[in-house]
Write a protein that holds these residues in place. Structure first.
Motif, PDB file in Angstrom:
ATOM      1  N   ASN A  19       0.812  -1.205  -0.085  1.00  0.00           N
ATOM      2  CA  ASN A  19       0.011   0.066  -0.006  1.00  0.00           C
ATOM      3  C   ASN A  19       0.707   1.388   0.117  1.00  0.00           C
ATOM      4  O   ASN A  19       1.973   1.324   0.672  1.00  0.00           O
ATOM      5  N   GLY A  20       0.605   2.140  -0.989  1.00  0.00           N
ATOM      6  CA  GLY A  20       1.506   3.323  -1.040  1.00  0.00           C
ATOM      7  C   GLY A  20       2.578   3.217  -2.247  1.00  0.00           C
ATOM      8  O   GLY A  20       3.428   4.127  -2.159  1.00  0.00           O
ATOM      9  N   TRP A  21       2.556   1.855  -2.532  1.00  0.00           N
ATOM     10  CA  TRP A  21       3.650   1.756  -3.591  1.00  0.00           C
ATOM     11  C   TRP A  21       2.980   1.481  -5.124  1.00  0.00           C
ATOM     12  O   TRP A  21       1.867   0.833  -5.132  1.00  0.00           O
ATOM     13  N   ILE A  22       3.589   1.792  -6.192  1.00  0.00           N
ATOM     14  CA  ILE A  22       3.024   1.357  -7.285  1.00  0.00           C
ATOM     15  C   ILE A  22       4.279   0.665  -8.162  1.00  0.00           C
ATOM     16  O   ILE A  22       5.448   1.162  -8.159  1.00  0.00           O
ATOM     17  N   SER A  23       3.763  -0.360  -8.919  1.00  0.00           N
ATOM     18  CA  SER A  23       4.784  -0.956  -9.952  1.00  0.00           C
ATOM     19  C   SER A  23       5.241  -0.131 -11.176  1.00  0.00           C
ATOM     20  O   SER A  23       4.502   0.798 -11.550  1.00  0.00           O
ATOM     21  N   ARG A  24       6.170  -0.474 -11.494  1.00  0.00           N
ATOM     22  CA  ARG A  24       6.698   0.031 -13.058  1.00  0.00           C
ATOM     23  C   ARG A  24       5.692  -0.034 -14.137  1.00  0.00           C
ATOM     24  O   ARG A  24       5.464   1.060 -14.637  1.00  0.00           O
ATOM     25  N   SER A  25       5.186  -1.034 -14.342  1.00  0.00           N
ATOM     26  CA  SER A  25       3.913  -1.115 -15.501  1.00  0.00           C
ATOM     27  C   SER A  25       2.810  -0.430 -14.880  1.00  0.00           C
ATOM     28  O   SER A  25       2.459   0.357 -15.907  1.00  0.00           O
ATOM     29  N   ARG A  45      19.477   8.533 -14.369  1.00  0.00           N
ATOM     30  CA  ARG A  45      19.253   9.129 -12.762  1.00  0.00           C
ATOM     31  C   ARG A  45      18.350  10.249 -13.115  1.00  0.00           C
ATOM     32  O   ARG A  45      18.827  11.436 -12.607  1.00  0.00           O
ATOM     33  N   TRP A  46      17.242  10.244 -13.952  1.00  0.00           N
ATOM     34  CA  TRP A  46      16.202  11.408 -14.002  1.00  0.00           C
ATOM     35  C   TRP A  46      14.928  10.509 -13.741  1.00  0.00           C
ATOM     36  O   TRP A  46      14.925   9.354 -13.742  1.00  0.00           O
ATOM     37  N   GLY A  47      13.887  11.187 -13.469  1.00  0.00           N
ATOM     38  CA  GLY A  47      12.377  10.603 -13.270  1.00  0.00           C
ATOM     39  C   GLY A  47      12.472  10.491 -11.614  1.00  0.00           C
ATOM     40  O   GLY A  47      13.374  10.475 -10.870  1.00  0.00           O
ATOM     41  N   PRO A  48      11.124   9.679 -11.207  1.00  0.00           N
ATOM     42  CA  PRO A  48      11.111   9.489  -9.994  1.00  0.00           C
ATOM     43  C   PRO A  48      11.900   8.298  -9.375  1.00  0.00           C
ATOM     44  O   PRO A  48      12.182   7.471 -10.113  1.00  0.00           O
ATOM     45  N   PRO A  49      12.455   8.406  -8.244  1.00  0.00           N
ATOM     46  CA  PRO A  49      13.398   7.438  -7.734  1.00  0.00           C
ATOM     47  C   PRO A  49      12.342   6.229  -7.279  1.00  0.00           C
ATOM     48  O   PRO A  49      11.195   6.070  -7.392  1.00  0.00           O
ATOM     49  N   CYS A  50      13.004   5.061  -7.530  1.00  0.00           N
ATOM     50  CA  CYS A  50      12.402   3.759  -7.397  1.00  0.00           C
ATOM     51  C   CYS A  50      13.446   2.795  -6.696  1.00  0.00           C
ATOM     52  O   CYS A  50      14.408   2.855  -6.178  1.00  0.00           O
ATOM     53  N   ARG A  55      13.065  -8.802  -8.995  1.00  0.00           N
ATOM     54  CA  ARG A  55      12.786  -8.553 -10.201  1.00  0.00           C
ATOM     55  C   ARG A  55      11.990  -7.361 -10.476  1.00  0.00           C
ATOM     56  O   ARG A  55      11.781  -6.986 -11.601  1.00  0.00           O
ATOM     57  N   LYS A  56      11.075  -6.956  -9.407  1.00  0.00           N
ATOM     58  CA  LYS A  56      10.170  -6.024  -9.790  1.00  0.00           C
ATOM     59  C   LYS A  56      10.522  -4.594  -9.100  1.00  0.00           C
ATOM     60  O   LYS A  56      11.524  -4.675  -8.193  1.00  0.00           O
ATOM     61  N   ILE A  57      10.226  -3.712  -9.709  1.00  0.00           N
ATOM     62  CA  ILE A  57      10.394  -2.231  -9.519  1.00  0.00           C
ATOM     63  C   ILE A  57       9.269  -1.715  -9.002  1.00  0.00           C
ATOM     64  O   ILE A  57       8.166  -1.780  -9.515  1.00  0.00           O
ATOM     65  N   TYR A  58       9.423  -0.963  -8.092  1.00  0.00           N
ATOM     66  CA  TYR A  58       8.382  -0.008  -7.229  1.00  0.00           C
ATOM     67  C   TYR A  58       8.730   1.259  -7.058  1.00  0.00           C
ATOM     68  O   TYR A  58       9.685   1.797  -6.691  1.00  0.00           O
TER      69      TYR A  58
END
Length: 85
Positions: A19-25, A45-50, A55-58
């Motif tokens: 809750n409070g996180w969103i996946s890359r897709s 190194r631009w865009g929102p930090p993740c 293997r998942k990016i949030y």
């Protein structure tokens, strides 16, 4: 924190944890960009930090909102500079 339940009505702890996180897709869909664009932003190194979890990016939703607000402010500053000619 709101407790999320699955289709059978039992508690789904994995959803509450994220809750409070969103996946890359999901973020790519919301921003109407490709996942490749988000990958490139990360590499540059631009865009929102993740964060990476296996293997998942949030992305933390609150940080994405802050990043978007920063982009809005930067656009406003660029527009004002252009008006001074």
């Amino acid at each position: 924190m709101q407790e999320l339940t699955n289709a059978k009505g039992s508690r789904d702890p994995s959803r509450a944890l994220l809750n409070g996180w969103i996946s890359r897709s999901d973020l790519a869909q919301e921003l109407e960009v490709t996942e490749g664009t988000l990958r490139r932003w990360t590499a540059e190194r631009w865009g929102p930090p993740c964060i990476r979890a296996g293997r998942k990016i949030y992305y933390r939703r609150s940080v994405v909102v802050e990043w978007l607000e920063d982009q809005e402010a930067a656009d406003h500053r660029r527009a004002r500079r252009g008006m001074r000619r």
